[in-house]
Design a protein around this motif. Structure first.
Motif, PDB file in Angstrom:
ATOM      1  N   GLU A   1      22.273  11.576 -22.768  1.00 25.76           N
ATOM      2  CA  GLU A   1      21.167  11.371 -23.714  1.00 25.76           C
ATOM      3  C   GLU A   1      21.190   9.922 -24.174  1.00 25.76           C
ATOM      4  OE1 GLU A   1      18.737  13.496 -25.367  1.00 25.76           O
ATOM      5  OE2 GLU A   1      19.102  14.413 -23.411  1.00 25.76           O
ATOM      6  N   PRO A   2      20.025   9.329 -24.459  1.00 20.78           N
ATOM      7  CA  PRO A   2      20.037   7.984 -25.026  1.00 20.78           C
ATOM      8  C   PRO A   2      20.806   7.961 -26.336  1.00 20.78           C
ATOM      9  CG  PRO A   2      17.822   8.644 -24.381  1.00 20.78           C
ATOM     10  CD  PRO A   2      18.683   9.841 -24.244  1.00 20.78           C
TER      11      PRO A   2
ATOM     12  N   SER B   1      17.504   0.827 -23.283  1.00 19.47           N
ATOM     13  CA  SER B   1      18.110   1.703 -24.283  1.00 19.47           C
ATOM     14  C   SER B   1      17.709   3.165 -24.083  1.00 19.47           C
ATOM     15  CB  SER B   1      17.733   1.223 -25.677  1.00 19.47           C
ATOM     16  OG  SER B   1      16.353   1.065 -25.767  1.00 19.47           O
ATOM     17  N   TRP B   2      16.498   3.452 -23.634  1.00 23.00           N
ATOM     18  CA  TRP B   2      16.210   4.816 -23.196  1.00 23.00           C
ATOM     19  C   TRP B   2      16.474   4.856 -21.698  1.00 23.00           C
ATOM     20  CZ3 TRP B   2      13.535   2.963 -27.431  1.00 23.00           C
ATOM     21  CH2 TRP B   2      13.506   3.806 -28.537  1.00 23.00           C
ATOM     22  N   ASP B   3      15.428   5.051 -20.900  1.00 22.86           N
ATOM     23  CA  ASP B   3      15.608   4.854 -19.468  1.00 22.86           C
ATOM     24  C   ASP B   3      14.313   4.303 -18.904  1.00 22.86           C
ATOM     25  OD1 ASP B   3      14.031   6.976 -19.667  1.00 22.86           O
ATOM     26  OD2 ASP B   3      15.336   8.394 -18.642  1.00 22.86           O
TER      27      ASP B   3
ATOM     28  N   LYS C   1      10.836   6.077 -19.404  1.00 25.06           N
ATOM     29  CA  LYS C   1      10.150   5.955 -20.691  1.00 25.06           C
ATOM     30  C   LYS C   1       9.379   4.638 -20.777  1.00 25.06           C
ATOM     31  CE  LYS C   1      10.887   5.960 -25.675  1.00 25.06           C
ATOM     32  NZ  LYS C   1       9.997   7.033 -26.111  1.00 25.06           N
TER      33      LYS C   1
ATOM     34  N   THR D   1      19.028   3.521 -29.772  1.00 22.26           N
ATOM     35  CA  THR D   1      17.579   3.725 -29.734  1.00 22.26           C
ATOM     36  C   THR D   1      16.949   3.416 -31.095  1.00 22.26           C
ATOM     37  OG1 THR D   1      18.015   6.059 -30.115  1.00 22.26           O
ATOM     38  CG2 THR D   1      17.489   5.384 -27.867  1.00 22.26           C
TER      39      THR D   1
END
Lengths: 249, 519
Positions: free
Chosen positions: A104-105, A155-157, A160, A110
């Motif tokens: 998970e981020p 930071s997310w992927d 996103k 995030t």
């Protein structure tokens, strides 16, 4: 091989050193580059010609605006070339199956990015729009803007970030940047001047010839900003995922 | 039209952006948009050439951004200067661009499926860059346009197979080194002269007696070597064969006739317009040994071409040899040699185009360009083969093709300047070209395989079945560009005097020696 490659390096280095004995003194006011009427024209007349206090921007976007247009095109080409090579390639699909992380981020990361990104983007606009007066301009502003999207991807992927700014949209925005730059040049040509002769824009803008140059420079900087932003992100997205636009780094 | 010279790059620039956007709507639009914008650009090129020829000073000067030329040295703002040489070469670039764009349809759909929009966009920008290199009158702007042409070139080559990507990497490294050396040289020029405008630089060099300045000498070496790398002059040619052979067909058709030739144009431009004839030939020592390097280059490239068993690869080495011709024509330091060089840029672009278009058709029809796959091609595709061999005869230098006349001037230049080594090597390489092309003619007419074994029964029997020799001509959209290119080769040959007259008008101003100067 290493020794062989030393030979041309030493040769070129020696050549450059040999040439340096003939250089004008550092900061010499009598040197051709400082004495030449071209330099003094830039230094003395920029304000008169264009009303722009930042000489560097005036040289970049107006006196030598044609160079800058093609530099923007080069950025555009770089994006296109990477797309051309990696689009539809199967190289990215098969890699790093074994250590793929399905995490998970991170909450702290995030949330920090959530706070930072709007600030970066506003700063990018500031740098872009303030290029006339202080150091800055389209390239710098565009890089900042592009970096904000890359930060989201980091930071997310990548999915996103791509869902916010898809590669198709990237290419459209990048092309739009060229259209803005070239369009301003073409418009000034249509109004009776030469290509990129911004002064002719006074016929459509309610300002003097000098202020027309001032505003047109802002216009072309915005065009540059568009292209650089989009291509920065498109390059990152394509290269980090080898064209598959999944996962990323 | 007042702004014709600007339309030369505006048309393909608009075209490339439109094509890039059209890819998201419908890929079918890409091809017609490209052809239309190239046609527009060609029209602008013809108009510019006409203006340059009819103006009293024989040049069109166009300041982008509407700045002034009144200062000395000039250099505020960027100048486009189309003298007759620039306009002629730009016209060749645009003409080749148009022909290749028309020709490209089937190849691009087949070799780069789903990437048509990117491909055509890069292709149009490539032509923009090359045409801009010819027309610009600003040393730094030239660098920017070289970057445009080079980057699009990398993209256009690497878009093909994985092997093409590896070849591109070599090209990218060498090309970047070449461009960096050029840029470094321009920096040195600026330090000493304080302007970037080509004519401005020359005026400063001539007026302030900079002939013995070390900085300028080194700038000359840096720019010279940078351009030699870019044009694939013999020891620096390693990137060229792989890049051109593994590239998609259309890419090699576009790059092979243009890129190296435009770089030779840049060399001539640097010598005549930037450094000046006196500095380049009399203050440097290049004149004494460049012709010898050319001799080595031509001999090696000719032998390398002779050892190839594949048409495209053979043609790639031929280009390296031809580069040697043109560089030699410049460095024998003679009026006729330079006429020959300039004329050869024009004719070599046309004949290389012919050969690569022909090779592309062979690849399309036979799926191979290896020598062994050519048997019976003349009965299958007579028109294609005629077009192909008109290009071949021009490379050999048979009248009335244009290759004969340009080589004539090169050899004349070698004789009157008494650089016998250059003249002899031209004769030698002509012999090699004869072997190369008659070997090909033999392959498509006679039924003898690699080891000399007889395959047919003689009397024109190729040992092929009726099926294999049935008339099977290339599609019209590929055949017509090839035949147009072939007829241009013949037309330039027939009207060679008119071309040479224009080149002479251009060269007269530079005071080149018509006899022996060196020694």
């Amino acid at each position: 091989m290493k020794i062989l490659s030393l030979i041309p390096i030493i040769a070129i280095g020696g050549l450059l050193l040999w040439a340096a004995q003939d250089f004008p003194k550092w900061g010499d006011v009598e040197s051709p580059a400082s004495k030449s009427p071209v330099s003094s024209h830039f230094i003395g007349k920029t304000g008169v010609d264009t009303e722009v206090p930042n000489m560097v921007t005036a040289v970049l976007a107006d006196y030598r605006g044609f160079d800058t247009m093609f530099e923007t095109v080069v950025v555009f080409i770089a994006g296109m070339a990477v797309l051309a090579i990696l689009k539809g390639s199967t190289r990215g699909n098969s890699r790093r199956k074994d250590h793929e992380v399905e995490a998970e981020p991170d909450l702290i990361v995030t949330n920090t990015v959530r706070l930072i990104v709007p600030v970066i983007q506003i700063f990018a606009f500031y740098v872009l729009a303030h290029g006339h007066v202080s150091p800055g301009g389209g390239f710098q502003g565009g890089v900042l803007m592009g970096a904000s999207f890359i930060l989201i991807a980091l930071s997310w992927d990548l999915e996103k970030a791509v869902s916010r700014f898809s590669i198709e949209r990237c290419m459209i925005v990048a092309a739009l940047g060229i259209v803005i730059y070239g369009g301003i040049g073409l418009l000034s040509m249509m109004l009776g001047g030469e290509f990129l002769d911004y002064a002719e824009l006074e016929r459509v803008l309610p300002v003097s010839r000098e202020m027309a140059r001032y505003h047109a420079m802002l216009g072309v900087e915005i065009g540059v900003g568009f292209t650089v932003t989009a291509i920065m992100f498109a390059l990152y997205a394509n290269l980090s995922s080898e064209g598959s636009l999944k996962q990323g780094l | 039209m007042e702004n014709a010279i600007a339309w030369i790059f505006i048309f393909p620039l608009i075209g490339s952006v439109l094509v890039a956007l059209a890819g998201f709507v419908n890929r079918k639009f890409c091809y017609p948009i490209s052809v239309l914008s190239m046609a527009g650009s060609c029209w602008a090129g013809i108009e510019t050439l006409r203006q340059a020829m009819s103006s009293p000073s024989h040049e069109v000067s166009y300041i982008l951004g509407g700045w002034t030329l009144d200062l000395f040295p000039r250099g505020v703002g960027i100048e486009f200067r189309a003298d007759i040489l620039a306009a002629l070469i730009a016209m060749i670039v645009l003409g080749v661009g148009l022909i290749v764009t028309v020709y490209s349809k089937i190849h691009v759909e087949k070799e780069t499926p789903n990437k048509e929009s990117v491909y055509y966009s890069l292709m149009l920008l490539q032509i923009t860059g090359l045409a801009g290199i010819c027309l610009t009158g600003d040393a730094f702007n030239l660098y920017v346009l070289i970057e445009v042409a080079a980057l699009t070139g990398y993209g256009l080559i690497a878009i093909g197979s994985n092997r093409a990507a590896a070849a591109t990497f070599n090209y990218l490294i060498l090309g970047t080194i070449g461009a960096s050396l050029y840029l470094l040289g321009v920096g040195y020029l600026y330090i000493k002269t304080g302007t970037l405008n080509m004519v401005g630089i020359r005026e400063v060099i001539e007026n302030s007696k900079l002939a013995n300045s070390e900085t300028l000498q080194v700038a000359f070496v840096l720019i010279g070597v940078g351009i030699l790398i870019k044009m694939a002059f013999f020891p620096f040619h390693a990137w060229l064969p792989n890049a051109y052979c593994n590239a998609p067909t259309t890419t090699s058709c576009l790059l092979a006739p243009l890129v190296t030739k435009v770089m030779i144009y840049v060399m001539i431009r640097m010598i005549l317009s930037v450094f000046g004839v006196k500095f380049s030939f009399e203050s440097t020592i290049w004149v004494s040994w460049m012709p010898w390097l050319v001799v080595i280059a031509i001999v090696c490239a000719a032998f390398l071409a002779l050892s190839q068993r594949e048409i495209k690869r053979m043609l790639a080495y031929l280009i390296v040899a031809e580069v040697g011709y043109m560089v030699g024509g410049v460095w024998i330091y003679n009026y006729y040699g330079l006429i020959g060089s300039i004329f050869h840029i024009i004719s070599d672009a046309c004949m290389t185009l012919c050969l690569f278009l022909g090779a592309g058709i062979i690849l399309h029809k036979c799926k191979t360009t290896h020598f062994d796959g050519l048997r019976g091609l003349f009965s299958r595709m007579p028109l294609t083969m005629i077009g192909f061999f008109i290009g071949g005869f021009s490379i050999i230098g048979l009248p009335p093709t244009c290759g004969f006349f340009s080589k004539w001037y090169l050899i004349t230049g070698g004789m009157v300047s008494q650089r016998w080594e250059y003249m002899v090597v031209l004769m030698f390489s002509t012999m090699v070209m004869v072997i190369l092309f008659f070997r090909l003619i033999e392959r498509i007419h006679l039924a003898v395989d690699e080891s000399g074994k007889n395959l047919g029964k003689g009397h024109g029997d190729l040992g092929l079945t009726k099926e294999q020799t049935r008339f099977d001509e290339a599609p019209l959209i590929m055949l017509i560009p090839l035949l147009v290119a072939a007829s241009i080769v013949l037309l330039i040959g027939v009207y060679n005097q008119d071309v040479v007259n224009q080149i002479e008008i251009f060269l007269k101003a530079y005071g080149l020696p018509t006899g022996v100067k060196y020694k």
